[in-house]
Write a protein that holds these residues in place. Structure first.
Motif, PDB file in Angstrom:
ATOM      1  N   VAL A 192       0.843  -1.201   0.000  1.00 51.33           N
ATOM      2  CA  VAL A 192       0.000   0.000   0.000  1.00 51.33           C
ATOM      3  C   VAL A 192       0.878   1.250   0.000  1.00 51.33           C
ATOM      4  N   ARG A 193       1.973   1.218   0.741  1.00 48.85           N
ATOM      5  CA  ARG A 193       2.920   2.338   0.747  1.00 48.85           C
ATOM      6  C   ARG A 193       3.485   2.557  -0.656  1.00 48.85           C
ATOM      7  N   LEU A 194       3.918   1.471  -1.306  1.00 52.82           N
ATOM      8  CA  LEU A 194       4.438   1.578  -2.674  1.00 52.82           C
ATOM      9  C   LEU A 194       3.377   2.134  -3.619  1.00 52.82           C
ATOM     10  N   ALA A 195       2.128   1.675  -3.421  1.00 51.56           N
ATOM     11  CA  ALA A 195       1.035   2.122  -4.299  1.00 51.56           C
ATOM     12  C   ALA A 195       0.808   3.618  -4.173  1.00 51.56           C
ATOM     13  N   ARG A 196       0.749   4.117  -2.952  1.00 52.59           N
ATOM     14  CA  ARG A 196       0.474   5.537  -2.751  1.00 52.59           C
ATOM     15  C   ARG A 196       1.606   6.404  -3.318  1.00 52.59           C
ATOM     16  N   ARG A 197       2.821   5.921  -3.202  1.00 51.56           N
ATOM     17  CA  ARG A 197       3.941   6.685  -3.750  1.00 51.56           C
ATOM     18  C   ARG A 197       3.912   6.694  -5.279  1.00 51.56           C
ATOM     19  N   ARG A 198       3.574   5.564  -5.878  1.00 44.19           N
ATOM     20  CA  ARG A 198       3.484   5.526  -7.340  1.00 44.19           C
ATOM     21  C   ARG A 198       2.327   6.392  -7.834  1.00 44.19           C
ATOM     22  N   CYS A 201       3.158  10.102  -8.156  1.00 39.92           N
ATOM     23  CA  CYS A 201       4.053  10.550  -9.228  1.00 39.92           C
ATOM     24  C   CYS A 201       3.609  10.036 -10.598  1.00 39.92           C
ATOM     25  N   SER A 202       2.356   9.574 -10.686  1.00 41.42           N
ATOM     26  CA  SER A 202       1.834   9.024 -11.938  1.00 41.42           C
ATOM     27  C   SER A 202       0.426   9.551 -12.166  1.00 41.42           C
ATOM     28  N   ALA A 203       0.072   9.710 -13.438  1.00 35.85           N
ATOM     29  CA  ALA A 203      -1.286  10.147 -13.779  1.00 35.85           C
ATOM     30  C   ALA A 203      -2.125   8.999 -14.326  1.00 35.85           C
ATOM     31  N   THR A 204      -1.595   7.792 -14.277  1.00 32.36           N
ATOM     32  CA  THR A 204      -2.307   6.637 -14.825  1.00 32.36           C
ATOM     33  C   THR A 204      -3.645   6.459 -14.110  1.00 32.36           C
ATOM     34  N   PRO A 205      -4.757   6.426 -14.847  1.00 33.31           N
ATOM     35  CA  PRO A 205      -6.069   6.261 -14.197  1.00 33.31           C
ATOM     36  C   PRO A 205      -6.227   4.859 -13.614  1.00 33.31           C
ATOM     37  N   SER A 206      -6.988   4.777 -12.538  1.00 36.85           N
ATOM     38  CA  SER A 206      -7.222   3.485 -11.886  1.00 36.85           C
ATOM     39  C   SER A 206      -8.335   3.648 -10.860  1.00 36.85           C
ATOM     40  N   LEU A 231      -1.114  -3.188 -11.952  1.00 38.58           N
ATOM     41  CA  LEU A 231      -0.078  -4.089 -12.468  1.00 38.58           C
ATOM     42  C   LEU A 231       1.316  -3.490 -12.290  1.00 38.58           C
ATOM     43  N   GLU A 232       1.443  -2.189 -12.461  1.00 31.18           N
ATOM     44  CA  GLU A 232       2.735  -1.525 -12.242  1.00 31.18           C
ATOM     45  C   GLU A 232       3.145  -1.625 -10.768  1.00 31.18           C
TER      46      GLU A 232
END
Length: 315
Positions: A192-198, A201-206, A231-232
């Motif tokens: 979850v920590r990795l997800a929030r950081r990504r 810094c990303s605009a990929t919709p999800s 997936l990223e």
């Protein structure tokens, strides 16, 4: 026929099992962990539960080979606990104290190492003599078995892989007081920590962006549906675990790595994903290391604790 006890002390409950010398479990039950007053009631409660079970089964002292116990903290080879913070314990000989309370021979170990021994004996690692159990839950638990014996280490802290420093640039503090520990990235909270950081810094919709609170399971569920951002995140998580486990395996050289805990419910995608990233980091001799799922769940601790007693006091 002789019998013995396996005890697994947790922060909220204590699991106990009665086993035959052949390794068959006859009974299992739980009692609450009373941590008030520095955990003073924990071992007397264990002793009372053992006496009650002995009476239920009409067992004589001569029929009981001994008792094994796993506790959440460092335990030396000679049974000295070196602080269990969530129980309020300091440093003392748990083997001596519990033996005095029960009248039985006692063998003690760290709970994660004891769970690894249980998996090696009766669970997902029963085909192996040397293996690592990594439980991926709220934190990371680690247990190491080498040549059929748990790794105690010189200070009772063998297998504390969750606090290996992995990222020196980390600014957030780990629960242990350091920064950049494996637990901060490889646990269920870590993904979850990795997800929030990504996401920052990303605009990929999800759909993740529409969830105020999401979990590891939410991420894996979205991965199964092909969500690009999820997936990223998953690939970054698997890459981290691959490097982390390669670092451990370069030192231990096990036959197998078992993954347990809540994250392991992801099953085969987790095993395959982590192994894919593990191989490029691993020394060439480790290409044959097997990745498998733990099988005993919450019972691993009582099986492993009894195995400690069986190895120490059995025929």
């Amino acid at each position: 026929m002789r019998y013995g006890f396996g005890v697994d002390v947790g922060g909220t409950s204590i699991k106990l099992g009665l086993f035959t010398e052949a390794g068959d479990r006859m009974e299992k039950w739980e009692i609450p962990t009373r941590t008030e007053h520095g955990g003073a009631a924990v071992l007397p409660d264990v002793a009372a539960a053992v006496r009650a079970c002995t009476a239920r089964h009409n067992l004589s002292r001569e029929q009981i080979l001994g008792l094994g116990i796993g506790v959440p903290g460092p335990v030396s080879r000679d049974g000295v606990v070196n602080r269990c913070a969530n129980l309020g314990w300091g440093t003392f000989s748990i083997q001596q104290v519990l033996s005095d309370l029960t009248g039985l021979p006692v063998k003690a170990g760290n709970d994660a190492n004891v769970a690894a021994l249980g998996e090696c004996w009766k669970g997902g690692g029963r085909s192996y003599h040397s293996m690592i159990l990594v439980t991926l839950g709220t934190g990371i638990g680690g247990g190491i078995v080498v040549d059929g014996r748990i790794l105690y280490g010189a200070h009772g802290a063998g297998g504390e892989i969750s606090h290996m420093p992995m990222r020196k640039e980390e600014t957030d503090m780990c629960s242990c007081g350091k920064r950049g520990c494996a637990e901060q990235y490889g646990s269920a909270n870590g993904i979850v920590r990795l997800a929030r950081r990504r996401m920052a810094c990303s605009a990929t919709p999800s759909p993740l962006r529409e969830m105020e609170h999401f979990t590891c399971k939410d991420i894996f569920d979205l991965c199964a549906g092909g969500d690009t951002l999820a997936l990223e995140i998953q690939e970054e998580y698997f890459d981290f675990l691959g490097q982390f486990l390669a670092d451990v395996c370069c030192v231990i050289d096990p036959e197998a790595v078992l993954l347990g805990g809540g994250v392991s419910k992801a099953g085969r995608p987790l095993l395959d994903g982590v192994r894919k990233h593990f191989l490029p980091y691993m020394f060439h001799t480790g290409r044959e290391i097997t990745f498998a799922l733990a099988e005993l769940g919450n019972d691993a601790g009582i099986y492993g604790s009894f195995k400690l007693a069986l190895d120490a006091f059995g025929r």
